[in-house]
Design an enzyme around this catalytic site. Structure first.
Site, PDB file in Angstrom:
ATOM      1  N   CYS A 125      37.556 -39.974 -15.851  1.00 33.20           N
ATOM      2  CA  CYS A 125      37.051 -41.317 -16.166  1.00 33.20           C
ATOM      3  C   CYS A 125      37.765 -42.370 -15.336  1.00 33.20           C
ATOM      4  O   CYS A 125      38.027 -43.487 -15.813  1.00 33.20           O
ATOM      5  CB  CYS A 125      37.199 -41.662 -17.645  1.00 33.20           C
ATOM      6  SG  CYS A 125      36.217 -40.617 -18.702  1.00 33.20           S
ATOM      7  N   GLN A 163      47.451 -44.337 -22.981  1.00 32.06           N
ATOM      8  CA  GLN A 163      48.296 -43.248 -22.490  1.00 32.06           C
ATOM      9  C   GLN A 163      49.778 -43.500 -22.695  1.00 32.06           C
ATOM     10  O   GLN A 163      50.597 -42.629 -22.424  1.00 32.06           O
ATOM     11  CB  GLN A 163      48.033 -42.983 -21.002  1.00 32.06           C
ATOM     12  CG  GLN A 163      46.656 -42.440 -20.692  1.00 32.06           C
ATOM     13  CD  GLN A 163      46.395 -41.072 -21.314  1.00 32.06           C
ATOM     14  OE1 GLN A 163      47.320 -40.356 -21.697  1.00 32.06           O
ATOM     15  NE2 GLN A 163      45.135 -40.727 -21.432  1.00 32.06           N
ATOM     16  N   ASP A 169      46.125 -51.835 -21.794  1.00 30.95           N
ATOM     17  CA  ASP A 169      45.487 -50.617 -22.280  1.00 30.95           C
ATOM     18  C   ASP A 169      46.601 -49.597 -22.476  1.00 30.95           C
ATOM     19  O   ASP A 169      47.129 -49.047 -21.519  1.00 30.95           O
ATOM     20  CB  ASP A 169      44.456 -50.147 -21.235  1.00 30.95           C
ATOM     21  CG  ASP A 169      43.981 -48.717 -21.483  1.00 30.95           C
ATOM     22  OD1 ASP A 169      44.493 -48.055 -22.402  1.00 30.95           O
ATOM     23  OD2 ASP A 169      43.091 -48.268 -20.734  1.00 30.95           O
ATOM     24  N   LYS A 211      45.054 -39.710 -29.290  1.00 35.87           N
ATOM     25  CA  LYS A 211      45.949 -39.291 -28.210  1.00 35.87           C
ATOM     26  C   LYS A 211      47.403 -39.241 -28.690  1.00 35.87           C
ATOM     27  O   LYS A 211      48.295 -38.824 -27.960  1.00 35.87           O
ATOM     28  CB  LYS A 211      45.832 -40.258 -27.030  1.00 35.87           C
ATOM     29  CG  LYS A 211      44.460 -40.191 -26.347  1.00 35.87           C
ATOM     30  CD  LYS A 211      44.449 -41.005 -25.074  1.00 35.87           C
ATOM     31  CE  LYS A 211      43.059 -41.364 -24.622  1.00 35.87           C
ATOM     32  NZ  LYS A 211      42.362 -40.262 -23.961  1.00 35.87           N
ATOM     33  N   HIS A 231      41.162 -46.818 -16.301  1.00 38.82           N
ATOM     34  CA  HIS A 231      40.184 -45.918 -16.923  1.00 38.82           C
ATOM     35  C   HIS A 231      38.859 -46.674 -17.002  1.00 38.82           C
ATOM     36  O   HIS A 231      38.847 -47.893 -17.130  1.00 38.82           O
ATOM     37  CB  HIS A 231      40.700 -45.599 -18.327  1.00 38.82           C
ATOM     38  CG  HIS A 231      39.906 -44.582 -19.088  1.00 38.82           C
ATOM     39  ND1 HIS A 231      38.758 -44.900 -19.774  1.00 38.82           N
ATOM     40  CD2 HIS A 231      40.110 -43.257 -19.289  1.00 38.82           C
ATOM     41  CE1 HIS A 231      38.294 -43.807 -20.372  1.00 38.82           C
ATOM     42  NE2 HIS A 231      39.092 -42.797 -20.093  1.00 38.82           N
TER      43      HIS A 231
HETATM   44  C1  LIG Z   1      44.113 -45.053 -19.864  1.00 39.36           C
HETATM   45  C2  LIG Z   1      43.015 -44.879 -20.863  1.00 39.36           C
HETATM   46  N1  LIG Z   1      42.367 -45.952 -21.322  1.00 39.36           N
HETATM   47  C3  LIG Z   1      41.392 -45.848 -22.228  1.00 39.36           C
HETATM   48  C4  LIG Z   1      40.982 -44.644 -22.720  1.00 39.36           C
HETATM   49  C5  LIG Z   1      39.867 -44.593 -23.709  1.00 39.36           C
HETATM   50  O1  LIG Z   1      40.335 -44.176 -24.945  1.00 39.36           O
HETATM   51  P1  LIG Z   1      39.352 -43.776 -26.092  1.00 39.36           P
HETATM   52  O2  LIG Z   1      38.386 -42.797 -25.518  1.00 39.36           O
HETATM   53  O3  LIG Z   1      40.239 -43.180 -27.125  1.00 39.36           O
HETATM   54  O4  LIG Z   1      38.684 -45.019 -26.564  1.00 39.36           O
HETATM   55  C6  LIG Z   1      41.612 -43.492 -22.274  1.00 39.36           C
HETATM   56  C7  LIG Z   1      41.182 -42.182 -22.777  1.00 39.36           C
HETATM   57  O5  LIG Z   1      40.847 -41.265 -22.078  1.00 39.36           O
HETATM   58  C8  LIG Z   1      42.646 -43.612 -21.322  1.00 39.36           C
HETATM   59  O6  LIG Z   1      43.272 -42.533 -20.858  1.00 39.36           O
END
Ligand SMILES: Cc1ncc(COP(=O)(O)O)c(C=O)c1O
Lengths: 150, 423
Positions: free
Chosen positions: B381, B220, B217, B243, B140
């Site tokens: 993203c 998900q 990370d 999430k 992401h």
């Molecule tokens: C794999 C992954 N990493 C990071 C993020 C970023 O999360 P947040 O926007 O809650 O900080 C997301 C959210 O879309 C994600 O799907």
């Protein structure tokens, strides 16, 4: 299952232009060109314009986009050929007013572009309908940087 | 507080005893019960953010109504209550992630801030000129950009592990790219764009074999599978409450105490200090050193309630239910004419990304919305993933514990409408 509401947006003319875009080519000796980008959906288009004595003689585009943005670019290139720059700007203003719902569709002013009136009910799609037009503005203003809808 | 082990045991044993009552679960989420464009909502945008159970909504509003004050500073009763609520949420998160100590749980705004914290603080101290940061093609943007910024600042370079056509990491390439210059590996547990579950255990072992720490990370993964940071032996693991059916603007970073101890502060301000004078400031102990300013207090309380909610069902049961649902959805979508699934890893969770022949994802999204079906369309993203598969965008249906086979059937019907409009 009713597709009537959707037909307001996806009019036959729009679908036709999105599947078979007109003026879908590059122009080698364009007097103006610009790139447009809609980061939200990844749409990208390159616009080529030939202006002589303030009149748009030829216009074309290349790129990949959703049905609305492709049809809008395709119809714009058709409608604007032979128009002056000032006429093109005035048309964009009417078009913008209609797709954003600020003004009613005036068939006289808009001609066949009036099919985009359905976009007003889909606020997130306004950028798709106007991407080509914003890119045209940039091309005519000779902006170097790609236009972004964001 | 119950020991982390206990909740897990309860969850695991009940998994075999009790059927997964999805109707009851759906009943707990008020947001699901509404009509969109005159049709009952089908919510398939869970990877972007999830709906909230009443229990979490109530916990937040009750806290504001009865126990609210600032934390860690008042001698008065309300401040004491608020502090207790905030810190008990931390213990819940600690247990949920399997961390050894609450000192290893830093509350952050979400995964994005968790990664930025590590890139900024750990990165500042450990990644220098000529060093490398290793990430993957399927990250992401929030697990790309903070590292890019670090590399630019410190003269390091970013290395990227490629993925194959199914959307799986090329592990042989990973091994080659992991070198003595690699100062940190940062990889997603589950890909939001492809659904791939990455072999993080192997990645962590390989990286540790040469002394390189690993950030996972987990944005998900957290809503779908049980996490155990100690079993994984990862160095950093970061999650977002929103999430996981919890509040937005809230998340947690797990960091090994031994690393956190040596990391310079991230932001400066109140609460992260013990004493301040113009000559010298002494920083607070862990984890408060990394929580400058008044935090998202009600967010933490809501996060705690979210974890209670998830534990009440059991992550293993959630994972088992969703696995079955993903199978059903994958098979159903494969039968849609002209549809291509993007991301067909052998280990997947929750996400079905797809494209339809000759129809742009944005048009798919608009038409499905008219049918009351919420999906995400775009690059999610994860632009490098789109580039890898040669598409500008995909449509993505992402599942959660409250989705059903009927939701999938509605999606398939909706896709028939899409094709009809474009026929
Ligand atoms: C794999 C992954 N990493 C990071 C993020 C970023 O999360 P947040 O926007 O809650 O900080 C997301 C959210 O879309 C994600 O799907």
């Amino acid at each position: 299952m009713s597709t009537d509401a959707l037909r307001e947006l996806y009019q036959e003319v729009i679908l036709d232009h999105s599947k078979k875009p007109r003026n879908f080519r590059e122009i080698d000796n364009a007097s103006h060109d610009a790139k447009g980008h809609n980061p939200l959906c990844g749409d990208r288009l390159s616009l080529y314009v030939v202006v002589e004595d303030g009149v748009i003689r030829d216009m074309s585009f290349k790129g990949a986009g959703c049905a609305i943005s492709t049809a809008s670019a395709s119809m714009m290139t058709e409608v604007l050929k032979g128009k002056t720059q000032a006429e093109a700007e005035a048309l964009f203003e009417s078009f913008h007013g209609v797709v954003t719902g600020k003004t009613d569709a005036d068939e006289d002013a808009l001609g066949k572009l009036a099919v985009f009136a359905g976009v007003r009910d889909y606020p997130v799609r306004v950028k798709c309908a106007t991407l080509a037009w914003h890119t045209l503005n940039a091309a005519l203003a000779e902006k170097e940087e790609a236009v972004s809808t964001e | 507080m119950t020991a982390p082990g206990n909740t897990e045991v309860v969850a695991r044993s009940s998994a075999s005893n009790r059927a997964f009552d999805v109707d009851r679960i759906r009943g707990e989420f008020p947001g699901l019960h509404q009509d969109i464009k005159g049709k009952p909502l089908v919510y398939l945008d869970n990877a972007a953010s999830s709906q909230k159970p009443q229990q979490v909504i109530d916990a937040i509003s009750d806290f504001y109504a009865h126990d609210y004050s600032n934390i860690h500073r008042g001698v008065h009763e309300l401040s004491e209550r608020a502090t207790k609520a905030y810190e008990s949420a931390r213990l819940k998160v600690q247990a949920f992630m399997g961390a050894a100590s609450e000192r290893e749980i830093v509350f952050v705004r979400g995964t994005t801030e968790g990664i930025n914290l590590v890139a900024d603080s750990f990165g500042r101290a450990n990644v220098g000129e000529g060093d490398e940061v290793l990430i993957t093609t399927m990250e992401h943007h929030s697990n790309i950009v903070p590292w890019q910024m670090l590399c630019e600042r410190n003269g390091a370079s970013l290395k990227v592990v490629p993925i194959n056509d199914r959307g799986e990491l090329e592990m042989e390439e990973f091994k080659k790219l992991l070198g003595s210059k690699t100062k940190i590996v940062a990889v997603g547990h589950v890909s939001n764009a492809l659904g791939t579950i990455n072999p993080i255990r192997t990645i962590i072992e390989l990286a540790h074999a040469q002394g390189t720490p690993v950030l996972i990370d987990g944005a998900q993964a957290a809503p779908h599978v049980a996490i155990d940071v100690r079993e994984l032996d990862c160095d950093f693991y970061t999650i977002s409450a929103h999430k996981m059916f919890g509040p937005s603007g809230m998340g947690a970073l797990y960091a090994k105490e031994s690393l956190l101890e040596k990391m310079p502060p991230y932001q400066g301000g109140g609460d992260m200090i013990l004493s301040v004078s113009f000559e010298k400031t002494t920083y607070n102990r862990l984890p408060f050193r990394f929580e400058a300013g008044t935090p998202n207090i009600a967010g933490a309380v809501g996060f705690g309630a979210t974890i209670d909610y998830l534990n009440g069902i059991g992550m293993d049961r959630i994972a088992a239910y969703e696995e079955e649902l993903l199978d059903y959805g994958t098979n159903a979508l494969r039968d849609v004419p002209g549809l291509r699934i993007v991301g067909e890893a052998s280990h997947k969770a929750s996400v079905i990304s797809f494209v339809l022949d000759g129809i742009h994802p944005h048009d798919i999204g608009t038409i499905l919305d008219q049918e009351g079906i919420a999906v995400r369309t775009g690059h999610h993203c994860a632009q490098p993933v789109m580039d890898r598969f040669g598409v500008a965008a995909t449509a993505r249906a992402s599942l959660a514990l409250y989705n059903t086979r009927e939701d999938i059937d509605r999606l398939v019907e909706g896709l028939a409408t899409v094709r009809e409009v474009f026929s």
